[in-house]
Write an enzyme that holds these catalytic residues in place. Sequence first.
Site, short mmCIF file in Angstrom:
data_model
loop_
_atom_site.label_atom_id
_atom_site.label_comp_id
_atom_site.label_asym_id
_atom_site.label_seq_id
_atom_site.Cartn_x
_atom_site.Cartn_y
_atom_site.Cartn_z
N ARG A 28 0.82 -1.22 0.00
CA ARG A 28 0.00 0.00 0.00
C ARG A 28 0.85 1.26 0.00
O ARG A 28 0.45 2.28 0.57
CB ARG A 28 -0.97 0.03 1.19
CG ARG A 28 -2.00 -1.07 1.19
CD ARG A 28 -3.28 -0.61 0.49
NE ARG A 28 -4.10 -1.76 0.17
CZ ARG A 28 -5.21 -2.10 0.82
NH1 ARG A 28 -5.65 -1.34 1.78
NH2 ARG A 28 -5.90 -3.14 0.47
N ARG A 32 -3.73 6.38 0.46
CA ARG A 32 -4.30 7.57 1.10
C ARG A 32 -3.37 8.40 1.95
O ARG A 32 -3.64 9.57 2.18
CB ARG A 32 -5.49 7.14 1.97
CG ARG A 32 -6.70 6.83 1.16
CD ARG A 32 -7.73 6.16 2.02
NE ARG A 32 -7.28 4.81 2.31
CZ ARG A 32 -8.04 3.89 2.92
NH1 ARG A 32 -9.25 4.22 3.32
NH2 ARG A 32 -7.58 2.69 3.14
N ARG A 41 -7.27 11.46 -6.29
CA ARG A 41 -8.56 10.86 -5.94
C ARG A 41 -9.70 11.88 -6.06
O ARG A 41 -10.82 11.55 -6.44
CB ARG A 41 -8.50 10.32 -4.51
CG ARG A 41 -9.65 9.42 -4.14
CD ARG A 41 -9.50 8.87 -2.74
NE ARG A 41 -9.36 9.94 -1.76
CZ ARG A 41 -9.24 9.74 -0.45
NH1 ARG A 41 -9.21 8.52 0.03
NH2 ARG A 41 -9.12 10.76 0.38
N ASP A 78 -6.46 -3.74 -7.54
CA ASP A 78 -7.03 -4.33 -6.33
C ASP A 78 -7.19 -5.83 -6.56
O ASP A 78 -7.23 -6.30 -7.70
CB ASP A 78 -8.38 -3.71 -5.98
CG ASP A 78 -8.71 -3.94 -4.50
OD1 ASP A 78 -8.28 -3.13 -3.66
OD2 ASP A 78 -9.36 -4.95 -4.18
N TYR A 155 -14.92 -12.43 -0.40
CA TYR A 155 -15.63 -11.25 -0.94
C TYR A 155 -16.82 -11.67 -1.80
O TYR A 155 -17.90 -11.09 -1.71
CB TYR A 155 -14.68 -10.37 -1.74
CG TYR A 155 -13.82 -9.49 -0.86
CD1 TYR A 155 -14.41 -8.49 -0.08
CD2 TYR A 155 -12.45 -9.66 -0.77
CE1 TYR A 155 -13.64 -7.68 0.76
CE2 TYR A 155 -11.67 -8.87 0.05
CZ TYR A 155 -12.27 -7.87 0.82
OH TYR A 155 -11.51 -7.10 1.65
O1 CP3 Z 1 0.14 -2.02 -2.35
C1 CP3 Z 1 -0.15 -1.19 -3.24
O2 CP3 Z 1 0.26 0.00 -3.22
C2 CP3 Z 1 -0.95 -1.66 -4.42
C3 CP3 Z 1 -2.35 -1.40 -4.34
C4 CP3 Z 1 -3.30 -2.31 -3.61
C5 CP3 Z 1 -4.62 -1.90 -3.33
N1 CP3 Z 1 -5.30 -2.96 -2.83
C6 CP3 Z 1 -5.16 -0.55 -3.58
C7 CP3 Z 1 -6.25 -0.10 -2.70
C8 CP3 Z 1 -3.19 -3.64 -3.19
C9 CP3 Z 1 -1.97 -4.55 -3.20
C10 CP3 Z 1 -4.46 -4.03 -2.70
C11 CP3 Z 1 -4.75 -5.41 -2.24
C12 CP3 Z 1 -5.99 -5.64 -1.47
N2 CP3 Z 1 -7.23 -5.11 -1.66
C13 CP3 Z 1 -6.07 -6.56 -0.41
C14 CP3 Z 1 -4.93 -7.40 0.08
C15 CP3 Z 1 -4.03 -6.63 0.97
C16 CP3 Z 1 -4.53 -6.53 2.39
O3 CP3 Z 1 -4.92 -5.43 2.78
O4 CP3 Z 1 -4.52 -7.57 3.07
C17 CP3 Z 1 -7.39 -6.54 0.07
C18 CP3 Z 1 -7.93 -7.35 1.22
C19 CP3 Z 1 -8.12 -5.64 -0.74
C20 CP3 Z 1 -9.57 -5.30 -0.65
C21 CP3 Z 1 -9.70 -3.86 -0.33
N3 CP3 Z 1 -9.63 -2.85 -1.27
C22 CP3 Z 1 -9.80 -3.25 0.96
C23 CP3 Z 1 -9.89 -3.99 2.27
C24 CP3 Z 1 -9.79 -1.86 0.75
C25 CP3 Z 1 -9.72 -0.79 1.79
C26 CP3 Z 1 -11.00 -0.30 2.33
C27 CP3 Z 1 -10.72 1.01 3.05
O5 CP3 Z 1 -11.08 2.05 2.50
O6 CP3 Z 1 -10.08 0.98 4.12
C28 CP3 Z 1 -9.71 -1.64 -0.65
C29 CP3 Z 1 -9.62 -0.34 -1.33
C30 CP3 Z 1 -8.23 0.02 -1.69
N4 CP3 Z 1 -7.46 -0.72 -2.54
C31 CP3 Z 1 -7.51 1.17 -1.27
C32 CP3 Z 1 -6.26 1.13 -1.92
C33 CP3 Z 1 -5.15 2.14 -1.86
C34 CP3 Z 1 -8.04 2.23 -0.32
C35 CP3 Z 1 -9.01 3.14 -1.01
C36 CP3 Z 1 -8.31 4.28 -1.65
O7 CP3 Z 1 -7.25 4.69 -1.17
O8 CP3 Z 1 -8.81 4.80 -2.66
#
Ligand code: CP3
Length: 350
Positions: A28, A32, A41, A78, A155
Amino acid sequence: MGVSLTAPHLLQAARGEVVDRPPVWMMRQAGRYMKAYRDLRDKYPSFRDRSEIPEVAIEVSLQPWKAFQPDGVILFSDIVTPLPGLGIDMDIAEGKGPIIHSPIRTQAQVDHLRPLDPESALPFIKTILQALRQEVGNQSTVLGFVGAPWTLAAYAVEGKGSKTYSIIKNMAFTDPAILHQLLSKLADAIAIYVRYQIDCGAQVVQMFDSWAGQLSPQDYDTFALPYQQRVFQQVKQTHPDTPLILLVSGSAGVLERMAQSGADIVTVDWSVDMAEARARLGKHIKVQGNLDPGVLFGSKEFIRDRILDTVRKAGNWGHILNLGHGVLPETPEENVAFFFETAKQLTALV
Ligand code: CP3
């Protein structure tokens, strides 16, 4: 910038070559906590636009590269991104995560899933990965990633993130045949997707089985491990030289089982001491991790001490320095910068 003929640092370490310091990146690292990300965003409020319009996804992926020069640059995407290609519609809601509009709960729905054709379903992935390789050259390693079958099934069946996993566990413990069919279809689609990412330029691929730590070890052996193995085996058949990483959140109780998955590198989280993780995983498994992401809310001195402690415990072979999970929102950007600077000066420190 000089042209280097050797493989980039992270790729070398991931292959098991001895390197002068552990390579470093963060999960990540695009997200954010970065002002540049929040600004973008505002311009592109839909997560699917940010991750599926190639120019935008390329820009987001490169934001941490431009700010911190990490040894790994991960594709901005994602884990649920490939699901529409199987016929599972999804959205990613601000602050909530993935939403599946029609959760998969019946035999008929499982029967209707399509095999994944990444060329037609995920054409943007090729554009993004090729551009990332072009941009970072031999200065950094481009990482692809996917979700693992159990986590994507969670999911697909729950319809959204869950604290209890009661719907998928109800299915697992009363009607396992449907779930096993879903997991098999997901595993085959994920293997195809990993191969596609490698063909498009990903040099290392990480599989996130984020929610497999929610299973008891005996259920992990039934619903998570065999499908992790199925993905990794299929990928290794055609792409034996690409290092594969596995992550499970809250993995302390299943660490040895992760080493059975076929992954080359196991991500260790901060619930396990790195020296103990090394002892439990044995000599052949490489490790990634394992600082508490909360360490980045500490002082610079504290961050530096924890980096040194982790690197000493991991030893000088087969270690990719990382947090044990993603960077947290609100993390001060200057502490992320300090983490990378310190890590990259390590030859002088340890
Ligand atoms: O690591 C990176 O920089 C690459 C980007 C990345 C995202 N999601 C972008 C994202 C990666 C590797 C993921 C993987 C992902 N997505 C996982 C596995 C990693 C982990 O956390 O165990 C999971 C479970 C998801 C599902 C998911 N997508 C979640 C739980 C969320 C967050 C919800 C929240 O808002 O807290 C997302 C949205 C998401 N995917 C964000 C990012 C940067 C946050 C929303 C945003 O910043 O726009």
